[in-house]
Design an enzyme around this catalytic site. Structure first.
Site, mmCIF file in Angstrom:
data_model
loop_
_atom_site.group_PDB
_atom_site.id
_atom_site.type_symbol
_atom_site.label_atom_id
_atom_site.label_comp_id
_atom_site.label_asym_id
_atom_site.label_seq_id
_atom_site.Cartn_x
_atom_site.Cartn_y
_atom_site.Cartn_z
ATOM 1 N N LYS A 183 0.836 -1.209 0.000
ATOM 2 C CA LYS A 183 0.000 0.000 0.000
ATOM 3 C C LYS A 183 0.868 1.256 0.000
ATOM 4 C CE LYS A 183 -3.469 2.772 0.092
ATOM 5 N NZ LYS A 183 -4.554 2.793 1.078
ATOM 6 N N LYS A 224 -0.217 11.789 5.442
ATOM 7 C CA LYS A 224 0.078 10.723 6.404
ATOM 8 C C LYS A 224 0.711 9.524 5.720
ATOM 9 C CE LYS A 224 -2.896 7.715 7.186
ATOM 10 N NZ LYS A 224 -3.238 6.331 6.736
#
Length: 303
Positions: free
Chosen positions: A172, A240
């Site tokens: 990811k 983030k």
């Protein structure tokens, strides 16, 4: 279906995902800190819960979809958390995007409680969650991955077991690296085309059909040219994620120079107040670097 699911985190992604599972016939009990999210689950046929314990205690499978590592640690590992109430044999599928080391820690502590764990972050954004067309990259035991197959089939179209615990989060991170870099380059292409007096819409249409084509050009070129940045995935969250990318790269001992630059562009977008906008709003930063403020007064401008 006989499988009962406790779903923790019913936001932009978790909301439609839990609704799709309920529509598919799973018994879904959900928890979220926001009441409207619980109401939406009720409308979709799920059971709202006032506490994590209520969603977890009788569940065969627990799914978490939370913003970041601290929330996963609190909800799963903290007092009154998932591991305090999950019965032995429960399959915990964390579909949040978090640090790989956090996923490995969750898996390790889960095993001491007899809880099987997969890290299974997703790509595809809000629309992919709504359509049940997410890409799912799963890390963990192959047997647990197979056991989750019926659930993953409802949520995604591309579902791959990518390795041991933490591998899903590493893949990811690579996904977010490529997505962020692609957005930055598409933004530069728009600024370059417009400054050269070329119709950016026509130019990007050609690019989308050639070797430069990408899913981002397919889905986002029109809204980027129109300066429409309603969030499907917010700058704040991509910021983030780029922190996770750079931290994971440091741990792996590799240099990501383009990734580092992409992270700075996204950080700049956040610092300039665009954190709540879609990550395609990195275009605003790229425009600013060339002294362009094309979005003000643009007929398609929208926040």
């Amino acid at each position: 279906m006989s499988t009962s699911i406790g779903f923790i985190g019913l936001g932009i992604m978790g909301g439609p995902m839990s609704a799709n599972l309920a529509a598919a016939g799973f018994a879904v009990a959900g928890y979220d800190v926001h009441r409207p999210a619980l109401d939406r689950l009720t409308a979709a046929g799920g059971q709202p819960c006032a506490r994590i314990a209520e969603a977890v205690v009788d569940a065969d499978v627990v799914i978490t979809m939370l913003p970041d590592s601290p929330q996963v640690e609190e909800v799963v590992l903290g007092e009154e958390g998932v591991l305090d109430y999950a019965k032995p044999g429960t399959l915990l599928i964390d579909m949040s995007t978090i640090r790989p080391e956090t996923s490995r820690r969750v898996a390790s502590l889960g095993s001491t409680r007899g809880v099987r764990v997969l890290d299974a972050p997703v790509s595809g954004g809000q629309q992919g969650a709504i359509d049940g067309a997410l890409s799912i990259m799963a890390g963990g035991d192959e047997r647990d991955f197979r056991a989750a197959g019926g659930i993953f089939d409802v949520l995604g179209k591309t579902v791959v077991h990518v390795g041991p615990h933490g591998a899903g989060q590493t893949v990811k991170a690579a996904n977010q690296l490529v997505v962020g870099g692609t957005y930055a380059l598409v933004a530069e292409a728009i600024v370059f085309l417009e400054a050269s007096g070329v119709d950016a819409s026509a130019g990007l249409e050609v690019l989308a059909g050639g070797l430069a084509g990408s899913r981002i050009l397919e889905l986002k070129r029109k809204t980027m040219v129109a300066r429409e940045f309603q969030p499907g995935f917010r700058i704040d969250l991509h910021h983030k994620d780029m922190g996770i990318v750079l931290d994971a790269a440091r741990t792996a001992g590799v240099a990501l120079p383009v990734g580092a630059l992409t992270a700075q562009l996204i950080a700049a977008a956040r610092a300039q107040g665009y954190g709540d906008l879609d990550h395609s709003a990195v275009l605003r930063v790229v425009e600013g670097l060339s002294g362009v403020r094309a979005w003000f007064g643009h007929p398609g401008f929208s926040v």
